[in-house]
Design a protein around this motif. Structure first.
Motif: not given
Length: 191
Positions: A119-131
């Motif tokens: 079970e994971c709590k989101v700490i970051d989301s970064r864009n790298y092109g298509s994903h």
């Protein structure tokens, strides 16, 4: 002979595919992720790659949580199916009879068939092109004790009791199990 090419091929395979689960309000989803990894141990962080356009991305960003599930080789067809269907179009849990429990600490489905899950709590989301690469701090770890052994204080899959699906690319899977050749380089272990 090795030569330069101008396209992406299956160079990263074979590899394990994780099933990523998500839930927000009364909606839930499951998807396959071929690109995923442990990021660090202090704190425990796991990450995976997905496109922003996916239904899972929407649920994960709204809830701030996700589950990572590893299932045995007998579910390779399910891995392929949930990775090629959208949760916007169908409830994959109901349609494919996927059994799960709600997470202990976070509102994410944890698959009953998973031999290992987070079970994971989101700490970051970064864009790298298509994903985007989404990282989460692991809140809870689930392990089917019967499928693992301890060697020198390190937990390893017991390949005599577990068959792991390895994705080769283009919807093709192989099975790694106790019949697969394994080599122990004990002389190189950390001391």
């Amino acid at each position: 002979m090795r030569k330069p090419i101008d396209y992406v091929s299956g160079h990263a395979y074979p590899g394990m595919v994780a099933l990523v689960t998500s839930s927000y309000e009364d909606k839930q989803n499951i998807m396959s992720a071929g690109f995923h990894t442990t990021i660090g141990y202090a704190p425990l962080i796991y990450g995976f790659s997905l496109r922003k356009e996916t239904y899972s991305y929407d649920l994960i960003m709204k809830s701030g949580n996700f589950g990572i599930n590893f299932v045995p080789a007998n579910l390779a067809e399910l891995i392929q199916i949930v990775g090629t269907r959208s949760g916007r179009d169908e409830d994959k849990f109901s349609k494919y009879n996927i059994e799960y429990d709600n997470g202990i600490n976070l509102n994410v489905p944890i698959l009953k068939e998973a031999y290992f899950a987070y079970e994971c709590k989101v700490i970051d989301s970064r864009n790298y092109g298509s994903h985007d690469f989404v990282t989460g701090e692991i809140q809870t770890i689930y392990k089917d004790e019967e499928k693992f052994i301890e060697i020198d204080g390190w937990t390893m899959p017991n390949m005599n009791k577990l068959e792991v699906p390895l994705y080769l690319g283009r919807s093709v899977y192989a099975t790694f199990n106790g019949d697969s050749e394994q080599k122990d380089y004990v002389k190189y272990r950390f001391k």
